[in-house]
Scaffold this motif. Structure first.
Motif, PDB file in Angstrom:
ATOM      1  N   UNK A   1     -16.651  14.111  23.564  1.00 33.54           N
ATOM      2  CA  UNK A   1     -16.914  15.490  23.156  1.00 33.54           C
ATOM      3  C   UNK A   1     -15.673  16.332  23.402  1.00 33.54           C
ATOM      4  N   UNK A   2     -15.252  17.057  22.389  1.00 32.86           N
ATOM      5  CA  UNK A   2     -14.088  17.941  22.488  1.00 32.86           C
ATOM      6  C   UNK A   2     -14.575  19.387  22.447  1.00 32.86           C
ATOM      7  N   UNK A   3     -14.188  20.167  23.458  1.00 34.54           N
ATOM      8  CA  UNK A   3     -14.618  21.556  23.583  1.00 34.54           C
ATOM      9  C   UNK A   3     -13.392  22.459  23.462  1.00 34.54           C
ATOM     10  N   UNK A   4     -13.457  23.411  22.537  1.00 35.00           N
ATOM     11  CA  UNK A   4     -12.333  24.313  22.303  1.00 35.00           C
ATOM     12  C   UNK A   4     -12.764  25.771  22.449  1.00 35.00           C
ATOM     13  N   UNK A   5     -11.873  26.620  22.956  1.00 33.50           N
ATOM     14  CA  UNK A   5     -12.179  28.059  22.982  1.00 33.50           C
ATOM     15  C   UNK A   5     -12.141  28.665  21.580  1.00 33.50           C
ATOM     16  N   UNK A   6     -11.410  27.980  20.668  1.00 34.90           N
ATOM     17  CA  UNK A   6     -11.341  28.454  19.284  1.00 34.90           C
ATOM     18  C   UNK A   6     -11.106  27.278  18.344  1.00 34.90           C
ATOM     19  N   UNK A   7     -12.055  27.048  17.454  1.00 31.70           N
ATOM     20  CA  UNK A   7     -11.911  26.018  16.414  1.00 31.70           C
ATOM     21  C   UNK A   7     -11.362  26.704  15.170  1.00 31.70           C
ATOM     22  N   UNK A   8     -10.104  26.409  14.847  1.00 33.15           N
ATOM     23  CA  UNK A   8      -9.500  27.053  13.683  1.00 33.15           C
ATOM     24  C   UNK A   8      -9.782  26.267  12.412  1.00 33.15           C
ATOM     25  N   UNK A   9      -9.393  26.841  11.297  1.00 29.43           N
ATOM     26  CA  UNK A   9      -9.626  26.268   9.974  1.00 29.43           C
ATOM     27  C   UNK A   9      -9.011  24.875   9.837  1.00 29.43           C
ATOM     28  N   UNK A  10      -7.783  24.693  10.339  1.00 31.37           N
ATOM     29  CA  UNK A  10      -7.085  23.419  10.190  1.00 31.37           C
ATOM     30  C   UNK A  10      -7.834  22.306  10.927  1.00 31.37           C
ATOM     31  N   UNK A  11      -8.290  22.578  12.152  1.00 29.16           N
ATOM     32  CA  UNK A  11      -8.992  21.563  12.942  1.00 29.16           C
ATOM     33  C   UNK A  11     -10.318  21.167  12.290  1.00 29.16           C
ATOM     34  N   UNK A  12     -11.059  22.153  11.807  1.00 28.15           N
ATOM     35  CA  UNK A  12     -12.349  21.862  11.176  1.00 28.15           C
ATOM     36  C   UNK A  12     -12.164  21.084   9.875  1.00 28.15           C
ATOM     37  N   UNK A  13     -11.106  21.412   9.140  1.00 30.30           N
ATOM     38  CA  UNK A  13     -10.827  20.684   7.903  1.00 30.30           C
ATOM     39  C   UNK A  13     -10.450  19.233   8.200  1.00 30.30           C
ATOM     40  N   UNK A  14      -9.699  19.019   9.291  1.00 31.10           N
ATOM     41  CA  UNK A  14      -9.321  17.653   9.652  1.00 31.10           C
ATOM     42  C   UNK A  14     -10.551  16.822   9.988  1.00 31.10           C
ATOM     43  N   UNK A  15     -11.522  17.410  10.678  1.00 30.60           N
ATOM     44  CA  UNK A  15     -12.760  16.687  10.986  1.00 30.60           C
ATOM     45  C   UNK A  15     -13.479  16.314   9.701  1.00 30.60           C
ATOM     46  N   UNK A  16     -13.577  17.259   8.767  1.00 30.85           N
ATOM     47  CA  UNK A  16     -14.239  16.973   7.488  1.00 30.85           C
ATOM     48  C   UNK A  16     -13.548  15.827   6.756  1.00 30.85           C
ATOM     49  N   UNK A  17     -12.212  15.852   6.732  1.00 36.87           N
ATOM     50  CA  UNK A  17     -11.457  14.805   6.045  1.00 36.87           C
ATOM     51  C   UNK A  17     -11.627  13.450   6.727  1.00 36.87           C
ATOM     52  N   UNK A  18     -11.574  13.446   8.065  1.00 38.30           N
ATOM     53  CA  UNK A  18     -11.662  12.194   8.817  1.00 38.30           C
ATOM     54  C   UNK A  18     -13.030  11.544   8.674  1.00 38.30           C
ATOM     55  N   UNK A  19     -14.065  12.350   8.511  1.00 38.38           N
ATOM     56  CA  UNK A  19     -15.425  11.818   8.427  1.00 38.38           C
ATOM     57  C   UNK A  19     -15.857  11.512   7.001  1.00 38.38           C
ATOM     58  N   UNK A  20     -14.988  11.787   6.027  1.00 38.04           N
ATOM     59  CA  UNK A  20     -15.307  11.509   4.627  1.00 38.04           C
ATOM     60  C   UNK A  20     -14.639  10.203   4.229  1.00 38.04           C
ATOM     61  N   UNK A  21     -15.419   9.154   4.115  1.00 42.33           N
ATOM     62  CA  UNK A  21     -14.867   7.811   3.867  1.00 42.33           C
ATOM     63  C   UNK A  21     -14.170   7.723   2.512  1.00 42.33           C
ATOM     64  N   UNK A  22     -14.545   8.603   1.561  1.00 46.49           N
ATOM     65  CA  UNK A  22     -13.929   8.549   0.236  1.00 46.49           C
ATOM     66  C   UNK A  22     -12.486   9.023   0.254  1.00 46.49           C
ATOM     67  N   UNK A  23     -12.049   9.656   1.354  1.00 48.61           N
ATOM     68  CA  UNK A  23     -10.685  10.174   1.433  1.00 48.61           C
ATOM     69  C   UNK A  23      -9.702   9.148   1.992  1.00 48.61           C
ATOM     70  N   UNK A  24     -10.177   7.949   2.326  1.00 48.08           N
ATOM     71  CA  UNK A  24      -9.295   6.934   2.890  1.00 48.08           C
ATOM     72  C   UNK A  24      -8.484   6.258   1.785  1.00 48.08           C
ATOM     73  N   UNK A  25      -7.169   6.251   1.932  1.00 48.90           N
ATOM     74  CA  UNK A  25      -6.326   5.553   0.974  1.00 48.90           C
ATOM     75  C   UNK A  25      -6.304   4.076   1.311  1.00 48.90           C
ATOM     76  N   UNK A  26      -6.135   3.249   0.287  1.00 50.69           N
ATOM     77  CA  UNK A  26      -6.272   1.806   0.480  1.00 50.69           C
ATOM     78  C   UNK A  26      -5.077   1.077  -0.124  1.00 50.69           C
ATOM     79  N   UNK A  27      -3.923   1.157   0.544  1.00 51.65           N
ATOM     80  CA  UNK A  27      -2.691   0.598   0.010  1.00 51.65           C
ATOM     81  C   UNK A  27      -1.991  -0.250   1.061  1.00 51.65           C
ATOM     82  N   UNK A  28      -1.519  -1.415   0.635  1.00 49.50           N
ATOM     83  CA  UNK A  28      -0.647  -2.238   1.477  1.00 49.50           C
ATOM     84  C   UNK A  28       0.679  -2.387   0.737  1.00 49.50           C
ATOM     85  N   UNK A  29       1.743  -2.628   1.482  1.00 49.27           N
ATOM     86  CA  UNK A  29       3.056  -2.725   0.843  1.00 49.27           C
ATOM     87  C   UNK A  29       3.960  -3.661   1.619  1.00 49.27           C
ATOM     88  N   UNK A  30       4.792  -4.381   0.869  1.00 51.53           N
ATOM     89  CA  UNK A  30       5.889  -5.153   1.460  1.00 51.53           C
ATOM     90  C   UNK A  30       7.163  -4.748   0.732  1.00 51.53           C
TER      91      UNK A  30
END
Length: 388
Positions: A111-140
């Motif tokens: 559990x992460x507790x913040x005195x202020x959750x800003x827009x950037x942090x909340x957006x990062x949580x949304x992106x991290x929890x959305x499986x459709x946003x994961x890129x799927x690339x390998x490279x050599x």
């Protein structure tokens, strides 16, 4: 990343409980955590106990701690995150004010507790929890005697293995030693691909090199797959994309992401969008420099004039320990969004993010040309006025 709950109050304070499920999730957590945030997680601590006979033993006890964060360390390759701070909740094993280091692990809730959750942090949580946003690339990327095996995700370009094998020169009348070294080189690349790449997840596998090396390796790999009845490689033959690069180093991936074939195959992934935007910025900088700004001061002035069409900023700017610095970049993002600009947050661990960091970490493509006076020119004018 799995979100268990998100409790944000009207004053923007609150707590979020998360479970990191993939190595990339640890990178998201690292970007979420700031000094003086509070972290609650379970940990193992050695506790000394004395028996009735006077002997002392140390037992490993799993306990739940809440610490006020002071510093942290993130190991990119291992995906390990260590967080140090003082205990702030009463506990029979750890006194209030004592230091403790929490090792966050995958599949372990915190559990992460913040005195202020800003827009950037909340957006990062949304992106991290959305499986459709994961890129799927390998490279050599490879050149003779050097190969770099990478996994390219939405936020990171992670080197899984670097292979270096000395290749002797061809000698007149005998190429045996050369051919053996090349085969050994190809064999190690093939093994590394089998070890580090999950073909059930990736959509595209990039093979890049100067000359014809990528084609020669591809032919070798397919021949080995047929020989050993490797159904995984044979079944995913269509995912391999062979492109030219200037070298076999990791930096060559920046060229790859600009390749039209790659853009077409990765049109819906964030990595392609970032690379395309950065490419457009460089073109604008060359052809119409009054519509391509970089550096906070100039970009801020462009935002104040409502001129920004696309804002690009690296995530490392939001990790600034200095709160006013962090807030000024958050304000820049929010103001640009309010003016209907496209905002792209680049990962500093991605090749495109590394390129943007060389441009101070913030850049913008403008909707219309804007001519502004530099800070030094303004200061000179003020001095001239004072002299008069």
């Amino acid at each position: 990343m799995k979100l268990i709950y998100k409790r944000i109050e009207k004053d923007s304070s609150g707590s979020v409980r998360l479970v990191p499920e993939h190595p990339e999730d640890m990178w998201h957590v690292y970007n979420l955590i700031q000094k003086n945030d509070q972290l609650e997680a379970s940990t193992v601590r050695g506790v000394k106990s004395e028996s009735s006979t006077g002997s002392v033993s140390t037992d490993r006890v799993r306990i739940k701690l809440t610490i006020s964060i002071e510093d942290m360390f993130f190991d990119v390759q291992a995906g390990a995150l260590r967080i140090n701070g003082r205990n702030i909740a009463e506990n029979k094993f750890v006194g209030v004010g004592q230091y403790h280091t929490l090792d966050l692990e995958m599949n372990q809730a915190f559990t992460l507790i913040k005195p202020e959750w800003d827009f950037i942090s909340l957006q990062r949580i949304d992106n991290a929890c959305d499986i459709t946003r994961q890129a799927d690339v390998a490279a050599v990327t490879m050149q003779e005697g050097l190969a770099v095996i990478c996994l390219v995700t939405q936020y990171m370009t992670v080197v899984r293995q670097r292979i270096e094998i000395p290749i002797p020169r061809k000698r007149r009348g005998s190429t045996t030693n050369y051919e053996k070294a090349v085969e050994r080189f190809y064999e190690q690349i093939y093994r590394s691909i089998k070890q580090h790449v999950d073909f059930d997840i990736i959509k595209v596998f990039i093979l890049g090199s100067p000359g014809f090396l990528r084609d020669q390796f591809f032919d070798y790999m397919m021949a080995q797959a047929v020989k050993t009845d490797d159904k995984v490689i044979m079944g995913n033959k269509s995912k391999f994309l062979r492109v030219h690069t200037s070298s076999g180093h990791k930096g060559a991936l920046e060229e790859v992401m600009r390749d039209p074939q790659i853009k077409a195959r990765l049109v819906d992934t964030k990595s392609a969008q970032d690379a395309k935007a950065l490419d457009s910025f460089y073109q604008m900088l060359n052809n119409d420099p009054d519509r391509a700004f970089y550096g906070y001061s100039d970009v801020r002035k462009a935002a104040d004039n409502g001129a920004i069409g696309t804002l690009m900023v690296t995530d490392e700017l939001f990790r600034a320990a200095d709160i006013p610095t962090r807030r000024k970049y958050i304000s820049l993002v929010e103001d640009s969004k309010a003016a209907n600009a496209d905002v792209l947050v680049f990962s500093s661990l991605h090749v495109s993010g590394e390129q943007l960091s060389q441009l101070t970490g913030v850049a913008a493509i403008l909707n219309f040309p804007l001519i502004i006076e530099s800070d030094t020119e303004e200061e000179d004018e003020e001095e001239d006025d004072g002299e008069k």
